[in-house]
Design a protein around this motif. Sequence first.
Motif, PDB file in Angstrom:
ATOM      1  N   ILE A  61      -2.476  -8.384  -7.181  1.00 55.82           N
ATOM      2  CA  ILE A  61      -3.010  -7.721  -5.983  1.00 55.82           C
ATOM      3  C   ILE A  61      -2.322  -6.371  -5.757  1.00 55.82           C
ATOM      4  O   ILE A  61      -2.981  -5.374  -5.461  1.00 55.82           O
TER       5      ILE A  61
ATOM      6  N   ILE B  96      -6.753   1.065  -6.574  1.00 56.30           N
ATOM      7  CA  ILE B  96      -7.780   1.516  -5.623  1.00 56.30           C
ATOM      8  C   ILE B  96      -7.292   2.786  -4.921  1.00 56.30           C
ATOM      9  O   ILE B  96      -8.032   3.754  -4.753  1.00 56.30           O
ATOM     10  N   ILE B  97      -5.995   2.791  -4.545  1.00 60.77           N
ATOM     11  CA  ILE B  97      -5.436   3.962  -3.860  1.00 60.77           C
ATOM     12  C   ILE B  97      -5.466   5.179  -4.785  1.00 60.77           C
ATOM     13  O   ILE B  97      -5.853   6.269  -4.377  1.00 60.77           O
TER      14      ILE B  97
ATOM     15  N   ALA C  95      -2.403   3.535   4.142  1.00 59.89           N
ATOM     16  CA  ALA C  95      -1.509   4.040   3.094  1.00 59.89           C
ATOM     17  C   ALA C  95      -1.997   5.386   2.572  1.00 59.89           C
ATOM     18  O   ALA C  95      -1.208   6.325   2.412  1.00 59.89           O
ATOM     19  N   VAL C  96      -3.311   5.502   2.344  1.00 59.20           N
ATOM     20  CA  VAL C  96      -3.859   6.756   1.811  1.00 59.20           C
ATOM     21  C   VAL C  96      -3.647   7.902   2.806  1.00 59.20           C
ATOM     22  O   VAL C  96      -3.281   9.012   2.428  1.00 59.20           O
TER      23      VAL C  96
ATOM     24  N   PHE D 251     -16.582   3.959   1.078  1.00 65.22           N
ATOM     25  CA  PHE D 251     -16.237   3.099  -0.056  1.00 65.22           C
ATOM     26  C   PHE D 251     -15.505   1.852   0.417  1.00 65.22           C
ATOM     27  O   PHE D 251     -15.883   0.720   0.084  1.00 65.22           O
TER      28      PHE D 251
ATOM     29  N   GLY E 146       0.829  -1.210   0.000  1.00 62.64           N
ATOM     30  CA  GLY E 146       0.000   0.000   0.000  1.00 62.64           C
ATOM     31  C   GLY E 146       0.857   1.249   0.000  1.00 62.64           C
ATOM     32  O   GLY E 146       0.657   2.158  -0.814  1.00 62.64           O
TER      33      GLY E 146
ATOM     34  N   GLY F 270      -5.364  -1.572   5.493  1.00 65.98           N
ATOM     35  CA  GLY F 270      -4.050  -1.324   4.872  1.00 65.98           C
ATOM     36  C   GLY F 270      -4.136  -0.201   3.853  1.00 65.98           C
ATOM     37  O   GLY F 270      -3.299   0.703   3.819  1.00 65.98           O
ATOM     38  N   ILE F 271      -5.195  -0.250   3.017  1.00 67.98           N
ATOM     39  CA  ILE F 271      -5.386   0.788   1.996  1.00 67.98           C
ATOM     40  C   ILE F 271      -5.602   2.145   2.662  1.00 67.98           C
ATOM     41  O   ILE F 271      -4.971   3.143   2.303  1.00 67.98           O
TER      42      ILE F 271
ATOM     43  N   LEU G 225      -4.222  -2.890  -5.660  1.00 69.86           N
ATOM     44  CA  LEU G 225      -4.114  -2.009  -4.489  1.00 69.86           C
ATOM     45  C   LEU G 225      -3.732  -0.607  -4.947  1.00 69.86           C
ATOM     46  O   LEU G 225      -4.337   0.386  -4.534  1.00 69.86           O
TER      47      LEU G 225
END
Lengths: 195, 250
Positions: free
Chosen positions: A72, A79-80, B156-157, B135, A12, B152-153, A76
């Motif tokens: 994956i 999506i980010i 990170a964001v 979301f 991520g 995790g996403i 990821l």
Amino acid sequence: MNWKLKDVLMMGIISVLFGVIYLGCTYAGGILSGVLTPMGLSALGYEPFYGIYFMAGAFGVYVMRKPGAGIISEMLAAIIECLLGNYFGPIIILSGLVQGIGIELLIALFRYKKFSYPTMIAASVICSVLTLLYNLVVSGYNQIAVPVLLLMLAVRIISAIIFSGVLTKLVCDRLAKAGVLRGYAVGKEFAMSEE
Amino acid sequence: MNNLRVERWNPSVKMFTVLLSVILLSFQYKIMVTLGVFLFCLIMMIFFSDARFKSIIKILIPATFAALGMFVMGLYYSKNNSITSMDVSDISSVPYALRAAMSTNLISAAQLGSRILAYAGLGIFFSLTTDEEFFISSLMHQCHLSPKFAYGILAAVHLVPNLGKEYKNAVFAFRTRGIRVGVFSLKPVFAMLVNSIYWSENIAMAMQSKGFSDNESRTYYIEPKVGVYDILLSIAILSLIVFAINSAPI
């Protein structure tokens, strides 16, 4: 699939980093594309940076060396990027899937055992071709004349070879040598070769 | 009135509606359909969402440039009548070749450009009307994304604002050691990569020490659900696109 929380976070955060680098390149690509617009070659402006798109997937599969790692990681990253406000929104999740498959296909055929420069370069070339096929259908590139498409493909392949083929492996190997990737498959290989 | 906001539309259903619309649009070339989809997205955003007009315009600018670029590209290099296939050795014929190509390629150019606009419309519609936590929660509940990926996403964001600071730190660290760092130097990027990997290990450890576990059942702060209206809206939009594809003349 056996993914640990730290693997997910690593991919991520790396994706975010690549995302920011990519954003910088998008500005450069935008300027280049603007310059090329009067010549009718605007889409060519983004092609030199395509390899950076593939880097998240290449990095993921190179470091983790297990089935699905490339796909994956690339999803990821997509999506980010969607959350960070790419104007194509969730559509890039679809492109992420195609890119992930493209980069992982050859490596999967080698059963995640071969990670030499030729393998990574060949995987990048396959990814370039596959993503252009996707563009042919989804972006409507099949309306464009073949010589122009070939020029775009050539630039995309060169970019992919430089960024996802050579640079990704170079950086990962250096990270592994520095001992940062000890917890991952690529780090174990380096630990063994030093003994 | 608040019930009519598209922000309330289940994000997973919204995402699949957008993706299915893109797939439907990929296999057709009608300009009225693509422009219709773009306008529809704008109308939805302006009248049925809380998206600010200013942010819509701001994000539309690069998208319009991309669409314009594809339009000009189609104008010059459509496969029907590309200027690459013409004899341009005689320099005096070039403007004529250009004009000839342009007049026959106008439709394919419009097809290419309007398609980018339609995609951007759909993408912006999703991005500006979807809360990121809502979301990701929806991906967990409707698409069975495992919590470790979901959080995790988000982690990170949320680290994005720190990256700029980290880059400056890395550059300063090199300077104090007397190492020159240019704008395009990869040295600070490499240092950031190293730090990112350490961050990920530290955050994982921090989350686990706070009791984060992927295998045990957990409670949720937001629990998005799919209702009848979510599905109905999706079916209505997709049927509208299919109807438009079948009935639009061009």
